[in-house]
Design a protein around this motif. Structure first.
Motif, short mmCIF file in Angstrom:
data_model
loop_
_atom_site.label_atom_id
_atom_site.label_comp_id
_atom_site.label_asym_id
_atom_site.label_seq_id
_atom_site.Cartn_x
_atom_site.Cartn_y
_atom_site.Cartn_z
N TRP A 89 14.86 62.38 31.82
CA TRP A 89 15.61 62.08 33.04
C TRP A 89 14.72 62.09 34.28
O TRP A 89 15.12 61.58 35.34
N TYR A 222 16.64 61.27 45.88
CA TYR A 222 16.61 61.95 44.58
C TYR A 222 17.06 63.38 44.73
O TYR A 222 16.60 64.10 45.63
N GLU A 224 18.49 66.98 42.20
CA GLU A 224 18.56 67.56 40.86
C GLU A 224 19.71 68.56 40.78
O GLU A 224 20.05 69.21 41.77
N ASP A 225 20.29 68.66 39.57
CA ASP A 225 21.21 69.75 39.30
C ASP A 225 20.59 70.63 38.23
O ASP A 225 19.38 70.56 37.99
N SER A 228 19.56 67.97 35.05
CA SER A 228 19.05 66.60 35.16
C SER A 228 18.83 66.22 36.62
O SER A 228 19.12 67.00 37.53
N HIS A 230 19.04 62.91 39.69
CA HIS A 230 19.86 61.76 40.07
C HIS A 230 19.15 61.00 41.18
O HIS A 230 18.77 61.57 42.20
N THR A 232 19.26 57.41 43.61
CA THR A 232 20.11 56.34 44.05
C THR A 232 19.52 55.61 45.26
O THR A 232 18.81 56.22 46.06
#
Length: 282
Positions: A89, A222, A224-225, A228, A230, A232
């Motif tokens: 990821w 960008y 993060e959790d 993962s 993310h 966009t």
């Protein structure tokens, strides 16, 4: 157990690297032991890389190029190999990061990955209890090579004061890490600001985030959790991220004041005269 003969070069960058190493070694008429002797490693290590049981390092790759006369092929390939060791990821972000012309980041808990020392990075990565710690560490160090380019990206970092005070590893690791941050002070393309506790509530209490700008591509945000990341290019999200980052920069200490705070924390909290628990002495 995978043998060199069973490798599918198209399966991954690591498989391609191993198959090419075997092919070029055999073309040169060298055994694994003979090649290992040429590059100051064991023949067993050569065999492990050929069969993808070990991930090659940059130093190993540079020695291979010299020994086999491959005109830098393995040195170029190892970057892809190491990137492939990153979590799936994260790989797309790492690819975009390498192409960015401007990187801005707010980090709430720790020093930004591109500015981490090897020892600090190892301690950070170890908290995730990975099975391939050495490979992840090598991949993180490889990412940092973008700062060594002839034309590196501009990097603007806002670090929460917590990143300076939270001990990651032992006191010597933290001292070296803060000294490393100070080493960027004279590099025009890397700017570091500290967001002090005194700023109170701020525009990104929700957490850390990165923004990437490019010469001819849409800007990216960008986050993060727990498990993962993310990324966009949604215009509304990018606009919101830019606004929040501007507020963070305004609330943070100046670059000069930030360097002074880093130096003070380095000496008072992690210096040789500090207490055994890493706290400053009264």
């Amino acid at each position: 157990m995978v043998s060199a003969r069973d490798l599918d070069p198209s399966a991954s960058p690591l498989d391609y690297y191993g198959s090419e190493l075997r092919r070029l070694r055999e073309t040169s008429g060298l055994t694994q032991e003979a090649l290992g002797s040429c590059i100051f490693v064991t023949g067993s290590l050569v065999g492990q890389v050929e069969t993808t049981h070990r991930v090659p390092t940059r130093d190993f790759s540079e020695r291979l190029d010299a020994a086999l006369g491959t005109d830098g092929m393995f040195s170029r390939l190892v970057g892809l190999v190491l990137r492939s060791q990153l979590p799936s990821w994260f790989q797309q972000y790492a690819e975009m990061e390498a192409r960015a012309s401007y990187i801005s980041t707010y980090q709430a808990q720790m020093v930004y990955g591109l500015l981490q020392t090897e020892e600090y990075a190892r301690a950070v990565l170890a908290t995730g209890m990975p099975n391939n710690l050495d490979d992840l560490l090598a991949a993180r160090m490889e990412r940092q090579r973008l700062l060594q380019r002839d034309r590196p990206p501009t990097v603007w970092v806002v670090l929460d004061e917590a990143a300076l005070l939270r001990p990651i590893g032992d006191r010597s690791i933290m001292r070296s890490q803060l000294r490393h941050l100070l080493s960027f002070h004279e590099r025009r393309w890397v700017q570091i600001q500290i967001l002090p506790f005194a700023a109170g509530g701020h525009a990104s209490l929700i957490g850390s985030f990165n923004m990437l700008r490019f010469e001819d591509e849409p800007e990216l945000v960008y986050t993060e959790d727990l498990i993962s990341g993310h990324m966009t290019a949604n215009p509304d999200t990018v606009r919101e991220g830019s606004l929040r980052y501007a507020h963070l920069q305004a609330a943070a200490l100046s670059v000069e004041e930030s360097a002074a705070l880093i130096a003070r924390v380095m000496e008072e909290r992690y210096g040789e005269q500090s207490g055994s628990g890493g706290r400053a002495l009264a």
